[in-house]
Design a protein around this motif. Sequence first.
Motif, PDB file in Angstrom:
ATOM      1  N   ALA A 140      33.355  44.993  38.691  1.00  0.00           N
ATOM      2  CA  ALA A 140      34.517  44.754  37.840  1.00  0.00           C
ATOM      3  C   ALA A 140      34.405  45.617  36.589  1.00  0.00           C
ATOM      4  O   ALA A 140      33.381  46.234  36.343  1.00  0.00           O
ATOM      5  CB  ALA A 140      34.584  43.276  37.450  1.00  0.00           C
ATOM      6  N   ASP A 141      35.458  45.626  35.788  1.00  0.00           N
ATOM      7  CA  ASP A 141      35.417  46.438  34.583  1.00  0.00           C
ATOM      8  C   ASP A 141      36.439  45.994  33.554  1.00  0.00           C
ATOM      9  O   ASP A 141      37.533  45.565  33.910  1.00  0.00           O
ATOM     10  CB  ASP A 141      35.673  47.917  34.934  1.00  0.00           C
ATOM     11  CG  ASP A 141      35.374  48.843  33.756  1.00  0.00           C
ATOM     12  OD1 ASP A 141      36.150  49.796  33.525  1.00  0.00           O
ATOM     13  OD2 ASP A 141      34.375  48.594  33.057  1.00  0.00           O
ATOM     14  N   ASN A 142      36.052  46.057  32.293  1.00  0.00           N
ATOM     15  CA  ASN A 142      36.976  45.938  31.170  1.00  0.00           C
ATOM     16  C   ASN A 142      36.709  47.154  30.289  1.00  0.00           C
ATOM     17  O   ASN A 142      35.560  47.520  30.086  1.00  0.00           O
ATOM     18  CB  ASN A 142      36.689  44.672  30.346  1.00  0.00           C
ATOM     19  CG  ASN A 142      36.906  43.399  31.151  1.00  0.00           C
ATOM     20  OD1 ASN A 142      36.051  42.541  31.204  1.00  0.00           O
ATOM     21  ND2 ASN A 142      38.034  43.304  31.810  1.00  0.00           N
ATOM     22  N   THR A 197      36.704  48.622  39.852  1.00  0.00           N
ATOM     23  CA  THR A 197      37.972  48.416  39.146  1.00  0.00           C
ATOM     24  C   THR A 197      38.373  49.651  38.363  1.00  0.00           C
ATOM     25  O   THR A 197      37.531  50.317  37.776  1.00  0.00           O
ATOM     26  CB  THR A 197      37.828  47.239  38.171  1.00  0.00           C
ATOM     27  OG1 THR A 197      37.708  46.034  38.915  1.00  0.00           O
ATOM     28  CG2 THR A 197      39.019  47.126  37.232  1.00  0.00           C
ATOM     29  N   HIS A 247      53.010  41.022  30.210  1.00  0.00           N
ATOM     30  CA  HIS A 247      52.595  40.760  31.587  1.00  0.00           C
ATOM     31  C   HIS A 247      53.490  41.454  32.611  1.00  0.00           C
ATOM     32  O   HIS A 247      53.029  42.233  33.445  1.00  0.00           O
ATOM     33  CB  HIS A 247      52.575  39.250  31.830  1.00  0.00           C
ATOM     34  CG  HIS A 247      51.780  38.821  33.023  1.00  0.00           C
ATOM     35  ND1 HIS A 247      52.342  38.732  34.278  1.00  0.00           N
ATOM     36  CD2 HIS A 247      50.479  38.489  33.170  1.00  0.00           C
ATOM     37  CE1 HIS A 247      51.413  38.342  35.140  1.00  0.00           C
ATOM     38  NE2 HIS A 247      50.273  38.191  34.508  1.00  0.00           N
ATOM     39  N   TYR A 293      52.806  45.033  35.054  1.00  0.00           N
ATOM     40  CA  TYR A 293      52.829  45.057  36.524  1.00  0.00           C
ATOM     41  C   TYR A 293      53.887  46.024  37.048  1.00  0.00           C
ATOM     42  O   TYR A 293      53.732  46.611  38.111  1.00  0.00           O
ATOM     43  CB  TYR A 293      53.023  43.641  37.073  1.00  0.00           C
ATOM     44  CG  TYR A 293      51.710  42.885  37.231  1.00  0.00           C
ATOM     45  CD1 TYR A 293      51.344  41.855  36.362  1.00  0.00           C
ATOM     46  CD2 TYR A 293      50.820  43.228  38.246  1.00  0.00           C
ATOM     47  CE1 TYR A 293      50.136  41.179  36.504  1.00  0.00           C
ATOM     48  CE2 TYR A 293      49.605  42.563  38.401  1.00  0.00           C
ATOM     49  CZ  TYR A 293      49.266  41.530  37.531  1.00  0.00           C
ATOM     50  OH  TYR A 293      48.055  40.882  37.678  1.00  0.00           O
ATOM     51  N   GLY A 322      44.047  39.085  41.108  1.00  0.00           N
ATOM     52  CA  GLY A 322      45.023  38.357  40.306  1.00  0.00           C
ATOM     53  C   GLY A 322      45.613  37.215  41.101  1.00  0.00           C
ATOM     54  O   GLY A 322      45.024  36.767  42.083  1.00  0.00           O
ATOM     55  N   SER A 361      49.276  35.897  39.882  1.00  0.00           N
ATOM     56  CA  SER A 361      50.607  35.529  39.377  1.00  0.00           C
ATOM     57  C   SER A 361      51.706  36.072  40.276  1.00  0.00           C
ATOM     58  O   SER A 361      51.454  36.903  41.160  1.00  0.00           O
ATOM     59  CB  SER A 361      50.789  36.133  37.985  1.00  0.00           C
ATOM     60  OG  SER A 361      50.780  37.549  38.109  1.00  0.00           O
ATOM     61  N   MET A 412      51.874  39.765  40.042  1.00  0.00           N
ATOM     62  CA  MET A 412      50.791  40.419  40.802  1.00  0.00           C
ATOM     63  C   MET A 412      51.132  40.440  42.280  1.00  0.00           C
ATOM     64  O   MET A 412      50.997  41.465  42.953  1.00  0.00           O
ATOM     65  CB  MET A 412      49.470  39.666  40.561  1.00  0.00           C
ATOM     66  CG  MET A 412      48.304  40.156  41.375  1.00  0.00           C
ATOM     67  SD  MET A 412      48.147  39.198  42.881  1.00  0.00           S
ATOM     68  CE  MET A 412      46.740  40.011  43.631  1.00  0.00           C
ATOM     69  N   SER A 433      45.708  36.489  31.436  1.00  0.00           N
ATOM     70  CA  SER A 433      45.754  36.078  32.840  1.00  0.00           C
ATOM     71  C   SER A 433      46.618  34.831  33.020  1.00  0.00           C
ATOM     72  O   SER A 433      46.385  33.811  32.387  1.00  0.00           O
ATOM     73  CB  SER A 433      44.339  35.768  33.315  1.00  0.00           C
ATOM     74  OG  SER A 433      44.439  34.972  34.469  1.00  0.00           O
ATOM     75  N   GLN A 434      47.613  34.906  33.896  1.00  0.00           N
ATOM     76  CA  GLN A 434      48.487  33.744  34.136  1.00  0.00           C
ATOM     77  C   GLN A 434      47.872  32.797  35.160  1.00  0.00           C
ATOM     78  O   GLN A 434      47.759  31.600  34.925  1.00  0.00           O
ATOM     79  CB  GLN A 434      49.868  34.206  34.597  1.00  0.00           C
ATOM     80  CG  GLN A 434      50.645  34.916  33.496  1.00  0.00           C
ATOM     81  CD  GLN A 434      52.070  35.228  33.910  1.00  0.00           C
ATOM     82  OE1 GLN A 434      52.422  35.069  35.081  1.00  0.00           O
ATOM     83  NE2 GLN A 434      52.879  35.691  32.964  1.00  0.00           N
ATOM     84  N   SER A 435      47.403  33.322  36.310  1.00  0.00           N
ATOM     85  CA  SER A 435      46.937  32.437  37.398  1.00  0.00           C
ATOM     86  C   SER A 435      45.664  31.702  36.994  1.00  0.00           C
ATOM     87  O   SER A 435      45.529  30.503  37.256  1.00  0.00           O
ATOM     88  CB  SER A 435      46.710  33.251  38.677  1.00  0.00           C
ATOM     89  OG  SER A 435      45.892  34.362  38.405  1.00  0.00           O
TER      90      SER A 435
END
Length: 461
Positions: free
Chosen positions: A57-59, A101, A151, A155, A224, A226, A229, A336-338
Amino acid sequence: MNADGKMRLGAFFNPTGHHVASWRHPRSQADAGINFQHYVEITRTAERAKFDMVFFADNVCVREANMEALSRSAQYIANFEPLTLLSALAAVTTHIGLVATASTSYNEPFHVARKFASIDHISGGRAGWNLVTSGQEAEAKNFGREKHYAHGERYERAREFAEVVTGLWDSWDDDAFVRDKVSGQFFHPEKLHPLNHQGDNFSVRGPLNVPRTPQGRPVIVQAGGSEDMIAVAAEFAEVIFCAPLSLEHAKTFYANLKGRVASYGRDPDQVKIMPGLSCIVGRTAEDAQERYEHLQSLIHPMVAREILAMVLGYVDLSPYSLDDPMPLNLPQSNMSQSTFQNVMDMARKEKLTMKEVALRVAGARGKAVIKGSPQDIADQMEEWFRNDGCDGFNLMPPFLPGGLDDFVELVLPELHRHGLFRTDYEGRTLREHLGLKRPPSRYAVARSETRSAAKRTRAPA
Ligand SMILES: Cc1cc2nc3c(=O)[nH]c(=O)nc-3n(C[C@H](O)[C@H](O)[C@H](O)COP(=O)(O)O)c2cc1C
């Protein structure tokens, strides 16, 4: 459930492991983030166990948080850039899929297409791109923005980004290159296709300066849950990383997404849904409980509170004490929604205090955590798999390397005994592991459609 009745397994590697206190565990590598040999070891363990893929993963930031808490946490603080790591791991492995990611919010499509195409060539067809839109305001501030994209907007950008990347991956036909030293012909000009994309977010002429890859295209993964997504994933994604916290949630998401995939005329079996899952396994259920309690005892209360705030989208939790019932009227953030919905639903359903929610989320940042004996764990995984809750799992070892070693040593034999997981690789590429077809290029498809149309007109009435 996959047509061949076998689960697909990914190994989701967060440097020291997914539990927030993993770096303090005696069987974890505290300097994992910048310890290449550690990554070689755990990736080779996953390959020996015949996992489909490893995932990084990555940010693109160090998250903004209370410094007291941040300085006690190892989660996404200091580690290798994932694509650099992926290409190095490609050289020391032979079969395991290599997925990382790259955000569509803070990258350019040409770069992303080129990097993953190169890794697919270097690895002999094992590359996968995890498409995310990023979820942290701190990421925006590293790319000339004060605020992250909203958001829905991010997307929409992601949809066009995926369209451009897949278009660039079709730039060259499989047989474009002749490299004929005698005639001096290097490639067939008619087998090169500029993209000339003009869109709301991107204008990309192409073609890509990397030939068509061994897999045709690297595998597109998306994380994700939502509605926004799902709209992008149903059109482009081939593997889905999601975070349902119950079988009921998982089945609803599975049915909804597979249905949307079909609405695009795609084969639902060609999209693999793999929820994140963290397993704390012991030789017995009691042993597992002890191991879990030990991990929980390593959590610093400030870190637990900070990680909960992060998972909920940096909502302000300061007005609440950890012993209060979990506030259920918190505003949804732009993050993050979900994950926010899943965690709030869990708190509401089980009437949890904020402390209880924080300690639950500490296990794997809001993804599912199960604990038990090897049989318990295998049974729970089998129940989700056989009841159309998933096509496999993106395993999140609580601490590394120890948590992965435990799963491979104790749970995998159970999955083999149930006939649920491979004992050897079927092929060499990530697509072959996942049971995904090699996609033809859009130009090859257009040519064969023209040919069959011509045949139809020529055919005597
Ligand atoms: C298994 C898994 C892996 C993820 N990996 C990343 C990641 O590497 N980088 C990232 O920015 N977000 C990652 N996310 C978060 C998602 O990209 C997304 O922001 C989040 O799931 C919420 O999506 P939603 O707002 O569409 O519901 C991951 C989520 C899951 C479930």
